[in-house]
Design a protein around this motif. Sequence first.
Motif, mmCIF file in Angstrom:
data_model
loop_
_atom_site.group_PDB
_atom_site.id
_atom_site.type_symbol
_atom_site.label_atom_id
_atom_site.label_comp_id
_atom_site.label_asym_id
_atom_site.label_seq_id
_atom_site.Cartn_x
_atom_site.Cartn_y
_atom_site.Cartn_z
ATOM 1 N N SER A 640 95.858 59.170 58.133
ATOM 2 C CA SER A 640 94.945 58.194 58.739
ATOM 3 C C SER A 640 95.402 56.780 58.415
ATOM 4 O O SER A 640 95.875 56.508 57.310
ATOM 5 C CB SER A 640 93.519 58.394 58.227
ATOM 6 N N MET A 641 95.215 55.889 59.383
ATOM 7 C CA MET A 641 95.479 54.467 59.167
ATOM 8 C C MET A 641 94.132 53.764 59.007
ATOM 9 O O MET A 641 93.321 53.732 59.929
ATOM 10 C CB MET A 641 96.233 53.875 60.352
ATOM 11 N N ILE A 642 93.872 53.230 57.799
ATOM 12 C CA ILE A 642 92.614 52.536 57.542
ATOM 13 C C ILE A 642 92.634 51.195 58.276
ATOM 14 O O ILE A 642 93.561 50.398 58.123
ATOM 15 C CB ILE A 642 92.392 52.298 56.038
ATOM 16 N N LEU A 643 91.583 50.950 59.079
ATOM 17 C CA LEU A 643 91.518 49.710 59.855
ATOM 18 C C LEU A 643 90.663 48.664 59.166
ATOM 19 O O LEU A 643 91.064 47.515 59.023
ATOM 20 C CB LEU A 643 90.970 49.997 61.262
ATOM 21 N N ASN A 644 89.443 49.041 58.742
ATOM 22 C CA ASN A 644 88.599 48.105 58.002
ATOM 23 C C ASN A 644 87.472 48.865 57.313
ATOM 24 O O ASN A 644 87.243 50.050 57.587
ATOM 25 C CB ASN A 644 88.035 46.988 58.899
ATOM 26 N N ILE A 645 86.761 48.168 56.435
ATOM 27 C CA ILE A 645 85.657 48.751 55.669
ATOM 28 C C ILE A 645 84.483 47.774 55.711
ATOM 29 O O ILE A 645 84.654 46.574 55.496
ATOM 30 C CB ILE A 645 86.075 49.011 54.209
ATOM 31 N N ASP A 646 83.289 48.319 56.017
ATOM 32 C CA ASP A 646 82.069 47.513 56.037
ATOM 33 C C ASP A 646 81.004 48.170 55.177
ATOM 34 O O ASP A 646 81.073 49.371 54.895
ATOM 35 C CB ASP A 646 81.530 47.366 57.469
ATOM 36 N N SER A 647 79.998 47.388 54.794
ATOM 37 C CA SER A 647 78.848 47.928 54.067
ATOM 38 C C SER A 647 77.712 48.194 55.037
ATOM 39 O O SER A 647 77.533 47.468 56.025
ATOM 40 C CB SER A 647 78.379 46.938 52.996
ATOM 41 N N GLU A 648 76.942 49.255 54.744
ATOM 42 C CA GLU A 648 75.757 49.570 55.536
ATOM 43 C C GLU A 648 74.718 50.134 54.577
ATOM 44 O O GLU A 648 74.696 51.316 54.291
ATOM 45 C CB GLU A 648 76.096 50.572 56.638
ATOM 46 N N GLY A 649 73.844 49.267 54.067
ATOM 47 C CA GLY A 649 72.890 49.691 53.045
ATOM 48 C C GLY A 649 73.625 50.092 51.784
ATOM 49 O O GLY A 649 74.468 49.357 51.265
ATOM 50 N N ASN A 650 73.316 51.293 51.287
ATOM 51 C CA ASN A 650 73.983 51.805 50.089
ATOM 52 C C ASN A 650 75.256 52.581 50.435
ATOM 53 O O ASN A 650 75.847 53.219 49.562
ATOM 54 C CB ASN A 650 73.026 52.723 49.314
ATOM 55 N N ASN A 651 75.643 52.523 51.688
ATOM 56 C CA ASN A 651 76.808 53.278 52.143
ATOM 57 C C ASN A 651 77.946 52.345 52.529
ATOM 58 O O ASN A 651 77.755 51.138 52.722
ATOM 59 C CB ASN A 651 76.440 54.144 53.345
ATOM 60 N N GLN A 652 79.124 52.931 52.636
ATOM 61 C CA GLN A 652 80.293 52.216 53.126
ATOM 62 C C GLN A 652 80.743 52.870 54.433
ATOM 63 O O GLN A 652 80.703 54.091 54.566
ATOM 64 C CB GLN A 652 81.440 52.287 52.111
ATOM 65 N N VAL A 653 81.146 52.053 55.384
ATOM 66 C CA VAL A 653 81.667 52.551 56.656
ATOM 67 C C VAL A 653 83.168 52.286 56.679
ATOM 68 O O VAL A 653 83.606 51.132 56.651
ATOM 69 C CB VAL A 653 80.999 51.872 57.863
ATOM 70 N N ILE A 654 83.945 53.357 56.702
ATOM 71 C CA ILE A 654 85.400 53.242 56.761
ATOM 72 C C ILE A 654 85.831 53.526 58.189
ATOM 73 O O ILE A 654 85.538 54.593 58.728
ATOM 74 C CB ILE A 654 86.090 54.250 55.814
ATOM 75 N N ARG A 655 86.509 52.577 58.809
ATOM 76 C CA ARG A 655 87.032 52.774 60.158
ATOM 77 C C ARG A 655 88.526 53.032 60.063
ATOM 78 O O ARG A 655 89.248 52.316 59.361
ATOM 79 C CB ARG A 655 86.738 51.567 61.040
ATOM 80 N N ALA A 656 88.948 54.068 60.743
ATOM 81 C CA ALA A 656 90.349 54.484 60.630
ATOM 82 C C ALA A 656 90.800 55.078 61.951
ATOM 83 O O ALA A 656 90.010 55.325 62.855
ATOM 84 C CB ALA A 656 90.525 55.491 59.503
#
Length: 711
Positions: A640-656
């Motif tokens: 996987s190629m990691i594109l970006n990471i964002d926060s969403e409440g107590n979670n993290q959103v990893i876009r790849a």
Amino acid sequence: MKAYDEKHIKNVVLIGPAKSGKTTLAETMLYEAGLLTRRGTVEERNTISDYHEVEHERGSSVYATSLHTEWRDYKINIIDTPGLDDFIGEVITSITVCDTAVILLNAQNGVEVGTELLWDYVDRYNKPTILAVNQLDHDKANYTQTIDEAKAFFGPAVTIMQYPLNAGTGFNCIIDLLKMVMYKFPETGGKPQKLPIPDSEKERADQLHNELVEKAAENDEALMEQYFEKGSLDEDELREGLKIGMMKHQVFPVFCLSAKKDIGTGRMMGFIDNVAPSAVDTAGELTEEGQEVPYDPAGPTRLFIFKTLVEPRLGRLSFFKVISGEVSVGMDLQNEKTATAERISQLFIVDGRNRNPIDRLKAGDIGCTVKLKNTATGHTLNGKGATGNIRPIQFPPAKTRTAIVARNKQDDEKLSEVLNEIHLEDPTLNVEYNQEVKQVILEGQGDLHLTVTKWKLENLYKIPVEYQKVRIPYRETIQRPALSSYRHKKQSGGAGQFGEVFIKVEPYYEGMPPLKDYPVRETETVDLPWGGKLVFNNCIVGGVIDARFLPSIMKGIMEKMAQGPLTGSYVRDVRVSVYDGKMHPVDSNDISFKIAGMMAFREAFLQAEPQLLEPVHDIEVLVPAGLMGDAMTELQTHRSMILNIDSEGNNQVIRARTPLAELDVLLPALRNLSQGKAKVRSQFAEYSPVPSELQKRISEEFSKTELAEVH
């Protein structure tokens, strides 16, 4: 069976993680109501709820099972649901039609991962909720810790109605804060003694009672005024305030149970009777057009089909909730989705495998009928004066997939029919034949979901099947120009076959310059059905190949593009120029030039640095913040190629961006490392080049398969 008016019908769904005691509680509720003279157990495989053979074999629920009790002039419809995420479709359909969700918390484990996953759906549908702390008789029961975890997870709506005096092995006493008494149960459970609250508990009980009164009062202005005026609320006012709070999702009453020992069950059932809302108390249902349909017993008849069960020997059972009006035996209703009429030939109240005939059912009630020909889960049946469809149930996308084949070729047709039947009763199991990879693909909610499906096929329908790896729909293209020629010559007495073709192949891309090597007489551009283009140039001069044979050459090239030379995958984005050739005045024909074109293209393609392309998906992975590092490691392990990471409440959103070939392994891995908490969305993005070493291995495997099929 006694007829109940709409205000005395309560619909509850029992939900919770595996081993929280849902089936045992359902059995005890039926026993408490006198519908059973002896309670079955999961271990003895004789409960009313878990009656399917696969449930006996597994020792846990696979289906959502409808039951009912009649308790103190109320009818309580109960749906016992599976506790595993693999069978989430059964849970969702049940939550959709319930009026109150009873969430079981195992006093040994508190708020488990399974609880969190199931709560997402209860919260999404905004269902009034009761929290039942079960297994308080276990030696590792910890009521205080369970409540602390519940408050941390569910928030301030957690409202203590009871607490155990002696949780653990000797558990038999419950302090009730609504009635302000202590219930002491006999060793065998059942009907308790009502005793005064011990002096040692009065201070704690008074404090919690006052908190309960404040919680009930804050949900209604009139009750708040009564509270300020009197300094308290009587029992009826408390009930009213709690009911309003439950409907606003601001009160989640907590009850104490040992379902196995029948401790606390009757008290919770009494609360369901007197406080929990009935369907007519709620706002009603919405149609697909957004129109609200109230639970009105005087309205036109309208049924919503929430579950379909296909029994191999009994046929199709359709479970429904009466949204408005009433339904009776012999009534004709219209299915607007299929534009067909359906007759209600029989009506039943269902208790597991037992079907109890009934003449009619009113708004808010749940029942079952048989032999509906054109009606499936999510459909609406309307009587005279009713129009529109209730919004269908939204099921989650599939999380895993496999290819499926019948071990015996003669079972192919039967397998197809049975898989469609299974999809009818379980919409979270998708079936499709993929023309490109030439496989029947089965998509489900997890490995266990697919395992149970295989069990059904082999044990209920007697179709031995095999699961296989799903083939990847690769694409093939080229990276540089190449020249090739091929002469097809065949002589076998009489007229022969002859055709010779010279071609040039090039990688095609938008805006590429015109061909300069040869004069182009005519160009045809084909938008390929599988994506990409073929540009076909006719560069023949001097009539060396008759114009009528050019379509045959192109047809041969197209056939080879539909089964590429490298891996048998579709070929895309190629420019082919036919610039020379030969023909015979007698032996040349369409088939000769079709074969010559096909073979010339194959040879040129293999000389032009063929490139295998793989489907790549954009994915979003939602994981708890503490698991982000593990999730990223897993993603990178699967190319996987990691594109970006964002926060969403107590979670993290990893876009790849992840190759499809890796997703079938990656998704289960992410679920395992997060104990089911990870949520993944994926969408096709593009075709991308396969790494050279991997391309070599895939191509070699294809060559071995082809060779094996030849021999």
